[in-house]
Structure formats: structure tokens, C-alpha cells
Enzyme design. Structure first.
Site, PDB file in Angstrom:
ATOM      1  N   GLU A 198       2.981  -5.477  -7.503  1.00 46.09           N
ATOM      2  CA  GLU A 198       2.341  -6.181  -6.381  1.00 46.09           C
ATOM      3  C   GLU A 198       2.646  -7.678  -6.339  1.00 46.09           C
ATOM      4  OE1 GLU A 198      -1.756  -4.987  -6.804  1.00 46.09           O
ATOM      5  OE2 GLU A 198      -1.346  -2.973  -6.051  1.00 46.09           O
ATOM      6  N   TYR A 211       0.800  -1.223   0.000  1.00 45.17           N
ATOM      7  CA  TYR A 211       0.000   0.000   0.000  1.00 45.17           C
ATOM      8  C   TYR A 211       0.841   1.285   0.000  1.00 45.17           C
ATOM      9  CZ  TYR A 211      -4.208  -2.788   0.474  1.00 45.17           C
ATOM     10  OH  TYR A 211      -5.234  -3.668   0.247  1.00 45.17           O
ATOM     11  N   ARG A 229     -17.764  -7.297  -3.176  1.00 39.95           N
ATOM     12  CA  ARG A 229     -17.964  -6.357  -2.058  1.00 39.95           C
ATOM     13  C   ARG A 229     -19.441  -5.987  -1.905  1.00 39.95           C
ATOM     14  NH1 ARG A 229     -12.959  -2.738  -4.067  1.00 39.95           N
ATOM     15  NH2 ARG A 229     -11.249  -3.654  -2.866  1.00 39.95           N
ATOM     16  N   THR A 281     -14.653   0.329  -4.244  1.00 43.65           N
ATOM     17  CA  THR A 281     -13.829   0.245  -3.027  1.00 43.65           C
ATOM     18  C   THR A 281     -14.695   0.289  -1.772  1.00 43.65           C
ATOM     19  OG1 THR A 281     -12.032   1.363  -4.197  1.00 43.65           O
ATOM     20  CG2 THR A 281     -11.891   1.318  -1.798  1.00 43.65           C
ATOM     21  N   ARG A 299     -11.530  -6.339 -11.334  1.00 42.05           N
ATOM     22  CA  ARG A 299     -11.961  -5.087 -10.703  1.00 42.05           C
ATOM     23  C   ARG A 299     -13.486  -4.935 -10.761  1.00 42.05           C
ATOM     24  NH1 ARG A 299      -8.440  -1.932  -7.612  1.00 42.05           N
ATOM     25  NH2 ARG A 299      -9.495  -0.067  -8.340  1.00 42.05           N
ATOM     26  N   ASN A 353     -12.468  -4.247   3.327  1.00 47.21           N
ATOM     27  CA  ASN A 353     -13.425  -4.517   2.250  1.00 47.21           C
ATOM     28  C   ASN A 353     -13.157  -5.849   1.524  1.00 47.21           C
ATOM     29  OD1 ASN A 353     -11.117  -3.718   1.037  1.00 47.21           O
ATOM     30  ND2 ASN A 353     -11.980  -2.041  -0.139  1.00 47.21           N
ATOM     31  N   PHE A 357      -6.273   7.072   6.134  1.00 50.24           N
ATOM     32  CA  PHE A 357      -6.666   5.688   6.428  1.00 50.24           C
ATOM     33  C   PHE A 357      -5.501   4.708   6.393  1.00 50.24           C
ATOM     34  CE2 PHE A 357      -7.397   6.430   1.849  1.00 50.24           C
ATOM     35  CZ  PHE A 357      -6.684   5.385   1.287  1.00 50.24           C
TER      36      PHE A 357
HETATM   37  P1  CMP Z   1      -7.971  -1.845  -1.788  1.00 53.32           P
HETATM   38  O1  CMP Z   1      -8.621  -2.159  -3.065  1.00 53.32           O
HETATM   39  O2  CMP Z   1      -7.233  -2.913  -1.074  1.00 53.32           O
HETATM   40  O3  CMP Z   1      -6.949  -0.638  -2.053  1.00 53.32           O
HETATM   41  C1  CMP Z   1      -6.637   0.330  -1.088  1.00 53.32           C
HETATM   42  C2  CMP Z   1      -7.407   0.142   0.163  1.00 53.32           C
HETATM   43  O4  CMP Z   1      -7.431   1.246   1.040  1.00 53.32           O
HETATM   44  C3  CMP Z   1      -8.863  -0.069  -0.180  1.00 53.32           C
HETATM   45  O5  CMP Z   1      -9.064  -1.300  -0.797  1.00 53.32           O
HETATM   46  C4  CMP Z   1      -9.500   0.088   1.178  1.00 53.32           C
HETATM   47  O6  CMP Z   1      -9.292  -1.075   1.966  1.00 53.32           O
HETATM   48  C5  CMP Z   1      -8.657   1.207   1.743  1.00 53.32           C
HETATM   49  N1  CMP Z   1      -9.291   2.513   1.565  1.00 53.32           N
HETATM   50  C6  CMP Z   1      -9.391   3.227   0.450  1.00 53.32           C
HETATM   51  N2  CMP Z   1      -9.998   4.404   0.672  1.00 53.32           N
HETATM   52  C7  CMP Z   1     -10.282   4.425   1.991  1.00 53.32           C
HETATM   53  C8  CMP Z   1     -10.895   5.376   2.830  1.00 53.32           C
HETATM   54  N3  CMP Z   1     -11.343   6.543   2.374  1.00 53.32           N
HETATM   55  N4  CMP Z   1     -11.027   5.071   4.127  1.00 53.32           N
HETATM   56  C9  CMP Z   1     -10.564   3.893   4.598  1.00 53.32           C
HETATM   57  N5  CMP Z   1      -9.952   2.946   3.849  1.00 53.32           N
HETATM   58  C10 CMP Z   1      -9.823   3.214   2.547  1.00 53.32           C
END
Ligand code: CMP
Length: 142
Positions: free
Chosen positions: A129, A52, A105, A94, A88, A115, A60
Site C-alpha cells: 500500500e 483495494y 470510527r 470496519t 488498527r 468509514n 461493495f
Molecule cells: P477499509 O479499512 O478502508 O478497507 C476496506 C474497505 O471496504 C473498508 O474499510 C470499508 O470502507 C469497505 N467495506 C468493507 N466491507 C464492506 C461492506 N460489507 N460494505 C461496504 N463497504 C465495505
């Protein structure tokens, strides 16, 4: 076929806690995606930070890393026609609140940070990745 590509997927710790690993793998297989490699990992803080990297500094970020740190995840590489886009679309928005019913999701998650599933959002992310979890050799075995 020219459009065949690979993507990286991580099933987050809540998938294991909730017993949803089989359900999600089943959806991917039924769609027609080919699982090239799949492994359990206990995520270190370093692996979570690496995955990440682009979110470092966001509000976050700490919560995101903490959800993964020291927990078990399933990492996999799947292949198929336009696999990055297909996966995707299958996982949905997300924020599970906005994820359409029928998506992973949309059907199975409620929490934004936790998520359930992560998938690469493009070729560059995939190339970065998958290397955190797999060696090139491991992806040649299929
Ligand atoms: P993911 O697809 O794993 O990619 C980045 C991750 O950050 C996303 O899923 C969420 O788990 C997290 N994420 C993205 N935006 C937010 C947010 N606004 N608040 C909290 N978690 C977030």
C-alpha cells in the site's frame, strides 16, 4: 527496538469534508506514533483500484472506489512499536456500528463504506500500500 514497525494510513475524503484531519492526526500523535511522511493526493480511479485490489468483485467494491475517485485524501506512513496493530485498534472495527467508543470510527463515523480511515492490516499490505503513494526515498528522510 525490534518491534518498531511502520504502517500506512489513508484519511478518506470524508475526513477532509468534515474537517477531521487535525483531530485524527492529533490522536495518532498523542498515542506516540511518529509521522514519517504525509501528503495530500487527488485519488485517481487507478490508485483507488490498486489500493483495494483484494476487494475487487465484492458487492461493495464499486461504491468503495467511487467514494475515492477524483477526491482528495491524506496518505501517511507512521512508525511505532507494533504500529500496525496499534493503529488498527485505534481506528476500530470496519463497521462503525461495531467500533468501540474511544476508537476513531467508534467516535466519529457512522457509514460502513465511508468509514473515515483506512490502515494496513499487516506487513504485506503495508509494503504493497505505501508504494502506491510514496517512493522509498520519501520514507528515508526522517
Ligand atoms: P477499509 O479499512 O478502508 O478497507 C476496506 C474497505 O471496504 C473498508 O474499510 C470499508 O470502507 C469497505 N467495506 C468493507 N466491507 C464492506 C461492506 N460489507 N460494505 C461496504 N463497504 C465495505
Amino acid at each position: 527496538m525490534e518491534e518498531v514497525e511502520r504502517t500506512f494510513i489513508m484519511l478518506k475524503p470524508s475526513c477532509l469534508d468534515r474537517g477531521l484531519v487535525g483531530e485524527i492526526i492529533s490522536r495518532l500523535e498523542k498515542k506516540g506514533l511518529k509521522i514519517i511522511q504525509m501528503k495530500f493526493f487527488k485519488m485517481s480511479r487507478e490508485m483507488a483500484e490498486e489500493l483495494y485490489l483484494i476487494h475487487k468483485g465484492k458487492d461493495f467494491y464499486e461504491k468503495l472506489v467511487r467514494i475515492l475517485e477524483g477526491k482528495r485524501i491524506v496518505a501517511m506512513v507512521v512508525e511505532g512499536r507494533k504500529a500496525i496493530e496499534v493503529v488498527r485498534r485505534m481506528i476500530g472495527a470496519t463497521d462503525p456500528v461495531h467500533a468501540e467508543p474511544g476508537t476513531i470510527r467508534g467516535d466519529l463515523a457512522m457509514d460502513l463504506t465511508d468509514n473515515l480511515i483506512h490502515a494496513s492490516d499487516g506487513v504485506e499490505s503495508y509494503l504493497r500500500e505505501y508504494k502506491i503513494f510514496f517512493s522509498e526515498d520519501e520514507l528515508q528522510t526522517y
